[in-house]
Write a protein that holds these residues in place. Sequence first.
Motif, short mmCIF file in Angstrom:
data_model
loop_
_atom_site.label_atom_id
_atom_site.label_comp_id
_atom_site.label_asym_id
_atom_site.label_seq_id
_atom_site.Cartn_x
_atom_site.Cartn_y
_atom_site.Cartn_z
N THR A 236 -9.71 0.19 -39.78
CA THR A 236 -8.08 0.65 -39.37
C THR A 236 -8.38 2.30 -39.19
OG1 THR A 236 -7.98 1.17 -41.96
CG2 THR A 236 -7.51 -0.90 -41.06
N LEU A 237 -7.42 2.43 -38.35
CA LEU A 237 -7.59 4.41 -38.31
C LEU A 237 -6.63 5.08 -39.04
CD1 LEU A 237 -7.81 5.93 -35.61
CD2 LEU A 237 -5.19 6.18 -35.35
N VAL A 238 -8.04 5.79 -39.54
CA VAL A 238 -6.74 6.80 -40.83
C VAL A 238 -6.26 7.77 -40.07
CG1 VAL A 238 -8.35 7.97 -42.97
CG2 VAL A 238 -9.60 6.36 -42.43
N ASP A 239 -7.24 8.31 -39.33
CA ASP A 239 -6.26 9.94 -38.83
C ASP A 239 -6.63 9.95 -38.01
OD1 ASP A 239 -4.49 11.86 -38.59
OD2 ASP A 239 -5.86 12.98 -39.90
N ASN B 75 -2.80 4.06 -40.67
CA ASN B 75 -3.64 2.71 -40.95
C ASN B 75 -3.00 1.42 -40.47
OD1 ASN B 75 -4.52 4.65 -43.83
ND2 ASN B 75 -2.21 4.94 -43.83
N MET B 76 -3.05 1.37 -39.39
CA MET B 76 -2.84 0.38 -38.86
C MET B 76 -4.23 -0.33 -38.18
SD MET B 76 -0.72 -0.67 -35.17
CE MET B 76 0.54 -0.33 -35.83
N VAL C 14 -4.06 -1.45 -32.83
CA VAL C 14 -3.15 -0.16 -31.92
C VAL C 14 -3.98 -0.33 -30.25
CG1 VAL C 14 -4.61 2.48 -31.01
CG2 VAL C 14 -4.06 1.34 -34.12
N PHE C 15 -5.59 -1.62 -29.89
CA PHE C 15 -5.39 -1.39 -28.44
C PHE C 15 -5.35 -2.47 -28.25
CE2 PHE C 15 -8.74 2.50 -30.23
CZ PHE C 15 -7.66 3.28 -29.11
N ALA C 16 -3.98 -3.86 -28.57
CA ALA C 16 -4.06 -4.65 -28.45
C ALA C 16 -3.54 -5.37 -26.54
CB ALA C 16 -3.07 -5.33 -29.50
N GLU D 140 -13.36 -5.23 -23.91
CA GLU D 140 -14.58 -4.61 -23.30
C GLU D 140 -14.40 -3.63 -22.43
OE1 GLU D 140 -12.45 -6.93 -19.88
OE2 GLU D 140 -12.91 -6.89 -21.82
N HIS D 141 -12.42 -2.49 -22.51
CA HIS D 141 -12.69 -1.44 -22.25
C HIS D 141 -11.91 -0.13 -23.31
CE1 HIS D 141 -13.05 -2.69 -17.59
NE2 HIS D 141 -12.54 -3.49 -18.62
#
Length: 466
Positions: free
Chosen positions: A144-147, A165-166, A171-173, A178-179
């Motif tokens: 998850t993305l903390v900051d 926190n996602m 986030v990169f859905a 591969e990118h």
Amino acid sequence: MEEVRKLVNHSIQSSMLVVDEEGRVILATDKLLKFSGYSAEEITSIPFSRLFKVRASLRELYDFYFSDESGPVEWPHGFLMSKNGETIHYQFSMARLVRDEKVVYLMIMRNQLEGSQLNLLQRFSDAFLKDVNLGVLLISMNYTLVDISDMACRILGLERETILNMSLDEVFATVPSEHRLVQRTILNGMVVRNYAVSWTNNHERFELLLDSNVLKDNQGNMVGAYIIFKDVTNMRSLEEMVQRSDRLAMIGQIAAGTAHEIRNPLTSIKGFLQVLRRTFEVQGMSKEQSYTEVMLTEINRINELVNEFLLLSKPKHVSYERIDLSEVLRGILPIINNEAILYNVHLQYEASYHLPEVIADQELLKQVFLNICKNGIEAMSDGGVLTITEKVDTTERNVCIDIHDTGSGIPMFVIDKIFDPFFTTKDTGTGLGLSVCQRIIHDMGGSIKVSSKGYGTTFTIVIPYA
């Protein structure tokens, strides 16, 4: 007792002290010994009241601060006398332990200097993420993305408040796996240094240099990972510009030396063919006449190629003057629109009033706009929309013309080659059109940028305003 102290040190990293009810120090952790300067034997021989400069007993301290089950709002402050006589400010918390009617007090202590250092580091971390000209992502072990830093949000096109926190998969859905800028392999300990990445956000392309590594705690256990990247788009653009200019200069030198030698025999051949065509026409030899017409058409095509070839060298008879780009565009819009109608393409023109004037050659600008618009129209074989947008970049003091088509886009493995001389994806193209356009704009002090995301392409002509 020494074995007990080692066991406690192994299990806790805090400054901890165990004192009996009479004020005798029973045990102290290495961290407390380190900042106080005492040895384990020395500190057990010093009464608690003298060591901590207090008159109250341990029971009175505990009852005053910690007897309430809810505990204090903040840790109380105290003073500890170090071995060299220095007064150390600290914060403490206490627990009262009773076993076999014997009472001991467990004190957890925090040097205020350590607290201020942590506070300073936290402030630096917050300022770093907001102010530094770097993209930073902090990632937890559950991916998850903390900051994330403000620059990373701007380049990646993300909103900090909505993604913290996602899961990074969410986030990169919208990006193919591969990118994606972040891969799960980063949590396997994969270290990256100076990895070149291209990223496109809202038709704007960024060239990034990326570093990544893992984060570990004091015991060496991995607790997360980080990614840091720098925007090197301008540097890469400058390098590519220099390389292309070198190639164009070399081709221009060849063109200047050979074009006239090609044209001279072509002129003679064309003249004699025109005579033959006239003779065949008079004598009614229609079949032979059609052959000469084919040959004359091909000679004209060669002449046009030579003209484009010559333009790769520095254009001759250039007349630079103050020009209103809006007037130039409005003057050629009927030509562009007629071409668009042939391909079932709708033309949109988004004007920006009071554009600053630029120093340029009007006829050469028309050639650039017509060429790029024609390419965009031909890229939409099944119809679409060609949008011409005028903008002003006051920060860089540039006038920008965006030409966007809704075609199939340019593949990533091709997009870096489209300005190379003689590179073309068309069956009948010479591969010189965009090279010539780039040379013209470069000579005016500007640049041509291109971005494509698989469902359309945007060419941006950038020219500094006067």
